[in-house]
Design a protein around this motif. Sequence first.
Motif, PDB file in Angstrom:
ATOM      1  N   SER A 745       0.844  -1.186   0.000  1.00 23.39           N
ATOM      2  CA  SER A 745       0.000   0.000   0.000  1.00 23.39           C
ATOM      3  C   SER A 745       0.878   1.233   0.000  1.00 23.39           C
ATOM      4  N   ALA A 746       0.298   2.300  -0.528  1.00 20.97           N
ATOM      5  CA  ALA A 746       1.005   3.581  -0.591  1.00 20.97           C
ATOM      6  C   ALA A 746       0.415   4.553   0.422  1.00 20.97           C
ATOM      7  N   PRO A 747       1.188   5.538   0.853  1.00 20.58           N
ATOM      8  CA  PRO A 747       0.632   6.556   1.750  1.00 20.58           C
ATOM      9  C   PRO A 747      -0.536   7.287   1.085  1.00 20.58           C
ATOM     10  N   THR A 748      -1.467   7.712   1.867  1.00 24.11           N
ATOM     11  CA  THR A 748      -2.644   8.441   1.375  1.00 24.11           C
ATOM     12  C   THR A 748      -2.634   9.858   1.912  1.00 24.11           C
ATOM     13  N   ASN A 749      -3.566  10.631   1.375  1.00 21.96           N
ATOM     14  CA  ASN A 749      -3.734  12.027   1.802  1.00 21.96           C
ATOM     15  C   ASN A 749      -2.408  12.785   1.713  1.00 21.96           C
ATOM     16  N   VAL A 755       6.657  26.470   1.914  1.00 18.12           N
ATOM     17  CA  VAL A 755       7.108  27.350   3.000  1.00 18.12           C
ATOM     18  C   VAL A 755       7.748  28.602   2.420  1.00 18.12           C
ATOM     19  N   ASN A 756       8.661  28.443   1.486  1.00 21.71           N
ATOM     20  CA  ASN A 756       9.272  29.572   0.805  1.00 21.71           C
ATOM     21  C   ASN A 756       9.711  29.095  -0.575  1.00 21.71           C
ATOM     22  N   SER A 757      10.506  29.893  -1.254  1.00 23.62           N
ATOM     23  CA  SER A 757      10.851  29.588  -2.641  1.00 23.62           C
ATOM     24  C   SER A 757      11.757  28.369  -2.768  1.00 23.62           C
ATOM     25  N   THR A 758      12.403  27.920  -1.689  1.00 21.14           N
ATOM     26  CA  THR A 758      13.304  26.769  -1.768  1.00 21.14           C
ATOM     27  C   THR A 758      12.932  25.655  -0.805  1.00 21.14           C
ATOM     28  N   LEU A 759      11.813  25.770  -0.080  1.00 16.69           N
ATOM     29  CA  LEU A 759      11.465  24.801   0.946  1.00 16.69           C
ATOM     30  C   LEU A 759       9.970  24.537   0.912  1.00 16.69           C
ATOM     31  N   ALA A 760       9.604  23.240   1.001  1.00 16.80           N
ATOM     32  CA  ALA A 760       8.204  22.831   1.073  1.00 16.80           C
ATOM     33  C   ALA A 760       8.063  21.801   2.174  1.00 16.80           C
ATOM     34  N   GLU A 761       6.913  21.776   2.820  1.00 20.60           N
ATOM     35  CA  GLU A 761       6.616  20.807   3.872  1.00 20.60           C
ATOM     36  C   GLU A 761       5.600  19.810   3.332  1.00 20.60           C
ATOM     37  N   LEU A 762       5.953  18.521   3.414  1.00 22.49           N
ATOM     38  CA  LEU A 762       5.111  17.457   2.875  1.00 22.49           C
ATOM     39  C   LEU A 762       4.440  16.716   4.020  1.00 22.49           C
ATOM     40  N   HIS A 763       3.195  16.341   3.825  1.00 24.64           N
ATOM     41  CA  HIS A 763       2.433  15.576   4.799  1.00 24.64           C
ATOM     42  C   HIS A 763       1.788  14.386   4.100  1.00 24.64           C
ATOM     43  N   TRP A 764       1.633  13.303   4.872  1.00 20.19           N
ATOM     44  CA  TRP A 764       0.942  12.127   4.349  1.00 20.19           C
ATOM     45  C   TRP A 764       0.440  11.304   5.519  1.00 20.19           C
ATOM     46  N   ASP A 765      -0.530  10.469   5.251  1.00 19.42           N
ATOM     47  CA  ASP A 765      -1.039   9.535   6.258  1.00 19.42           C
ATOM     48  C   ASP A 765      -0.221   8.255   6.177  1.00 19.42           C
ATOM     49  N   VAL A 776       9.097  -1.121   9.347  1.00 19.75           N
ATOM     50  CA  VAL A 776       9.119   0.112   8.577  1.00 19.75           C
ATOM     51  C   VAL A 776      10.478   0.789   8.761  1.00 19.75           C
ATOM     52  N   GLN A 777      11.139   1.026   7.643  1.00 16.34           N
ATOM     53  CA  GLN A 777      12.437   1.691   7.664  1.00 16.34           C
ATOM     54  C   GLN A 777      12.307   3.191   7.454  1.00 16.34           C
ATOM     55  N   GLY A 778      11.211   3.596   6.823  1.00 14.77           N
ATOM     56  CA  GLY A 778      11.010   5.014   6.603  1.00 14.77           C
ATOM     57  C   GLY A 778      10.172   5.252   5.367  1.00 14.77           C
ATOM     58  N   TYR A 779      10.203   6.492   4.923  1.00 13.18           N
ATOM     59  CA  TYR A 779       9.450   6.910   3.750  1.00 13.18           C
ATOM     60  C   TYR A 779      10.395   7.633   2.793  1.00 13.18           C
ATOM     61  N   LYS A 780      10.177   7.404   1.478  1.00 14.56           N
ATOM     62  CA  LYS A 780      10.969   8.063   0.450  1.00 14.56           C
ATOM     63  C   LYS A 780      10.070   8.988  -0.349  1.00 14.56           C
ATOM     64  N   ASN A 807       9.112   5.908  11.200  1.00  9.88           N
ATOM     65  CA  ASN A 807       7.686   5.953  10.859  1.00  9.88           C
ATOM     66  C   ASN A 807       7.190   7.393  10.958  1.00  9.88           C
ATOM     67  N   HIS A 808       7.477   8.187   9.943  1.00 17.87           N
ATOM     68  CA  HIS A 808       7.105   9.593   9.943  1.00 17.87           C
ATOM     69  C   HIS A 808       5.826   9.806   9.156  1.00 17.87           C
ATOM     70  N   SER A 809       5.197  10.950   9.383  1.00 18.89           N
ATOM     71  CA  SER A 809       4.014  11.343   8.612  1.00 18.89           C
ATOM     72  C   SER A 809       4.189  12.715   7.976  1.00 18.89           C
ATOM     73  N   HIS A 810       5.366  13.283   8.082  1.00 21.87           N
ATOM     74  CA  HIS A 810       5.625  14.556   7.439  1.00 21.87           C
ATOM     75  C   HIS A 810       7.129  14.756   7.356  1.00 21.87           C
ATOM     76  N   GLY A 811       7.526  15.725   6.553  1.00 22.18           N
ATOM     77  CA  GLY A 811       8.941  16.024   6.410  1.00 22.18           C
ATOM     78  C   GLY A 811       9.129  17.286   5.594  1.00 22.18           C
ATOM     79  N   MET A 812      10.309  17.863   5.696  1.00 23.64           N
ATOM     80  CA  MET A 812      10.651  19.077   4.973  1.00 23.64           C
ATOM     81  C   MET A 812      11.440  18.706   3.719  1.00 23.64           C
ATOM     82  N   LEU A 813      11.098  19.367   2.583  1.00 27.76           N
ATOM     83  CA  LEU A 813      11.755  19.136   1.299  1.00 27.76           C
ATOM     84  C   LEU A 813      12.561  20.381   0.959  1.00 27.76           C
ATOM     85  N   PRO A 814      13.891  20.369   1.209  1.00 32.42           N
ATOM     86  CA  PRO A 814      14.706  21.556   1.001  1.00 32.42           C
ATOM     87  C   PRO A 814      15.349  21.536  -0.390  1.00 32.42           C
TER      88      PRO A 814
END
Length: 1100
Positions: A745-749, A755-765, A776-780, A807-814
């Motif tokens: 299964s894949a993450p949903t939602n 956040v700014n021109s070089t950074l975004a915050e990602l969320h998922w269930d 669970v080793q993590g999320y890519k 086992n995260h549900s969010h992360g920053m994409l720099p």
Amino acid sequence: TTATMMMMMELRHLDAALLVLILGHLSSALEVPLDLPQPPTITHQSPKEYIMDPRENIIIHCDAKGKPHPSFSWTRNGTHFDVEQDPSVMMRPHSGTLVVDLSRARPENFEGVFQCTARNKYGSAVSNNIVVRQSKSPLWSKEKFKPIVVQEGVSLVLPCRPPAGLPPPIIFWMDNNFQKLPQSKRVSQSLNGDLYFSNVRREDSRNDYICYARFTHTQTIQQKQPITVKVLNRESRPPLFRRHFTTLMLKHYSEDDSKSWYAVQVLLSQQHVPPHTVCLSIDHLITRISSSLRLPYNLTDSPKDISRKVEDDTIIFTDVQADSSAVYQCNISNPYGYLLSNAFVNVLSEPPRVLTPANKLYQVIENRPALMDCSSFGSPIPKITWFKDSRASTLDGDPYILHDNGTLEIQVAQPQHKGKYTCVATNMLGIYENHVYLETKEPTRIIKQPDDKVVQRGRSVLFECRVKHDKDLLPSVIWLKDDEELPDDERFIVEFDSLSITDVSERDAGTYKCIVNTTLDHDLATAELTVVEPTPAPADLHGRPDPPTDLELTDQKKRSVQLTWIPGEEHNSPIEEFVIQYEDSLHRRGHWHDLARVPGTKTTAHLKLSPHVYYTFRVLARNAVGLSEPSSPSRMYKTDPAAPDQNPKDVRGSGTEHNNLVITWQPLSGLQSNGPGLHYKVSWRPKRPGSDWTTVTVANNSRFTVSGTPTFSPYEIKVQAVNDHGDGPEPAVALGYSGEDLPVSAPTNVRATVVNSTLAELHWDPVPLHLIRGHVQGYKVYYWRRHNLHKHNPDHMEKRILTFSGNHSHGMLPGLHPFSHYSFNVRVFNKKGDGPPSTAQQFKTPEGEPGPPVSLSVTDPSLDSLTLAWSPPHEHNGHITGYDLKYQPVNNSNELGPEEELALAANETSVTLKNLKYSPRYRFYLNARTSAGAGPAFSLEHAVKLEEAVTSRQVDIATQGWFIGLMCAIALLILVLLIICFIQRNKGGKYPVKEKEDAHTDPEFQPMKDDDCTFVEYSDNEDHKPLKGSRTPSNGTVKRDDSDDSLVDYGEGGDGQFNEDGSFIGQYSGKSSSRDNAEGQESSGAPSPINAMNSLNSFV
């Protein structure tokens, strides 16, 4: 009078104290066991005045004891209070304590009078009436005080009159600096908060007498307006005493459930005599049948009972019986109210019982006293008798002593006194027996005391302390130095029967004490250590010690043996330690291993051994020089095989495939096997209730694979070591998991927030754990830049991966590119790999700061202007709105001049800077701007070459009007000089023309003489030619055909032409060879306009 009143109060206080003492003695004479049937007794309750804090829950305590344990009920304002009907009220288990949750109720709804009742089948107990009220902290009334003016020596009262809070506030006086006002015998604070001065003094004058009220429940402090006191001076006179009325106050309060106190307090304001209090205490009493009892009560409305009578305010019981048990209540009333006090009289009728534990063992040292208890209870009081073994006769004579409390004493215990003793308790209601045992032990003695020692500094010393003790007693040995603990120094080595000190120094000298303790006795011995200077030995005699000899094995047991040896020669260097090694002839013949190390002062070692090993021992000695040769081996000592002592370690379970479970462990070594036939019992079962163990036997391997398991299922695993002599200990259970498979299964939602021109915050269930099918080793996060929103930048489709471990549900994409369109998806991964991707999502990044310009260069430099050209940034990161240019000169000392700034349009790629002040170098900064701000600058430092600047300046000067005028003036001056020379020549006579023509090949150019500045003769057409040094035409050129006497002849160049960079050809060179031969020295002295120009440029 006041003195009479004080005396009466003291007498009453004494009477009350005697009464309390008598009643306390009566009530403490009988200790009731807790397991006897008893009616309830309130043991803990809240105070009568319960002030609730609205910020906290209401807790009304009510605890009681009784046998059986009582049940509890409550009344509120005289009616039954049903706890179960109110969801905000709870009664604590096994208690009557009420807890009211004020977060679900209003505080004012629980104001009232509460009372708790505890009941069992033997009676009831009632708590005090507990008045519950809400705390209040009213504000102080506004009032102003006029200054108080008093004469020195008079008394003074400063009123406080705090607001009536609930509970009453705590009163204290302070000044403006929040410092407490000092109080003494002359200045004191009354109970109502007023400040009393028995006689005022001049130093009492101040304007900041401030009364403070602190309300404890609301944690607030209020202050009264400051009071000003002025004390006027007057002539000294004897202090004036005034007679004050004496106040008599009667207060009633309860200290606990079993006592009611009556206090009479006398407040004497004169001389501030401390209050006197008279207390009367009535205890709940428990008494026996046939006892006498006095209670200070009036008895009315009670059944007739011949065993009691009333004398004044006292009830007297004689020959009490079981039916005398009752609760007696005293009611004190007057027109203003009443007070109640209860006394519970419980007359017990119980058969005897012995409270000393049955079969208790008493141990005593021989020749010491022995005491055996027989604590009993009964009503009437039981009679105690003792018997030994066969119960032939009672023990009531020598050597036995029977004490009143039933304890049997033997003053000097001997071995023949050990055995079984029986204690018998008897009264009119029954008989009870209890057995105890007595053992006599040998005394603990030190049979080898430590000797006094005299030791050289740097050597070692050994104190022996051998002990003899009873075999059933385990002694402990403590060493002290000068009656204090031994220093925390590794040089001090404590063994069970010895103390050794290595490398002795002067500070080690002193008295050493050996103390042997057991649970029953102890013994001690002392020795003195004296340290002297060492006697130096010849250096050439030092050497390694000889090997020890005569190895002997004693005290042989299954798991231990004692090894003794004789040390070899030290060779003038003390032996520091012995190293004991062993060889296992069964498992590893020829390999010696270190087993133990002992100090050089010992020649014995107690060695712990392993089963199923063929031991051979040897000993090596070590001193400061080195290690000796090994001793001769001891005889072989074989230990018997045994079951394993331990199980394999590091037991793990994991899968290599999705349908298997691989169990691994760390195998035991040959020494750990304890016997032949080592193998392992491997057991596993699914981790769910009711699962059975599956067991297999594995030998010569440290792993086992279970096939056909479900994917990633938890299993309980254990591995037990077994050999031919039995099983190892019960193994610990480890948790393992079968093999993993790719997530399904894949993450949903999935969503993104920029956040700014070089950074975004990602969320998922997160993906549910059962769908991950592994740990669970993590999320890519797979993301790629679809295209740039600016037309100048090409599309970019390279995918990148960002991993979030755990086992995260969010992360920053720099590290994003501004002004771009991105797509991304999220995948969960385990040890097997990645799961399916989520639905791709997109987001756009806003404009950002642009990159630096690609290039920046300088063209057309001169002394006062230059041109800058640049290329736009490679990364626009938005729409370019303009450029910012900053520049400043730099001198030869690297000092920066004033900075200038220009704002340039977005479509410009070059700019010319004019009217610059000359500088050898310039520093330029150019950056681009977008709506997000300015990007990084492109910096350039340009050095202005002097030749370029001067040449450009020369070209510029040649076209200036002032320069042309200057040149004309110079030409005119030369013409005047030529005329003057011509006149002087004519005055001096003519020379033959023929001679001049023969002497010179060039008839048109005749040099001037150096000595008289005259000209030679000219040819016939000489009058029709211009004079040398005449003006040139206005265009600055000279025609060769008209005259050879031109500005070119006087210049430093050849033909007056310009080279490629605008400078004169041959500007700094000499005359051409042809003109040198014609003119000689004469032309060198003529002024040149080019030289004049160069001189002028140098000046400028």
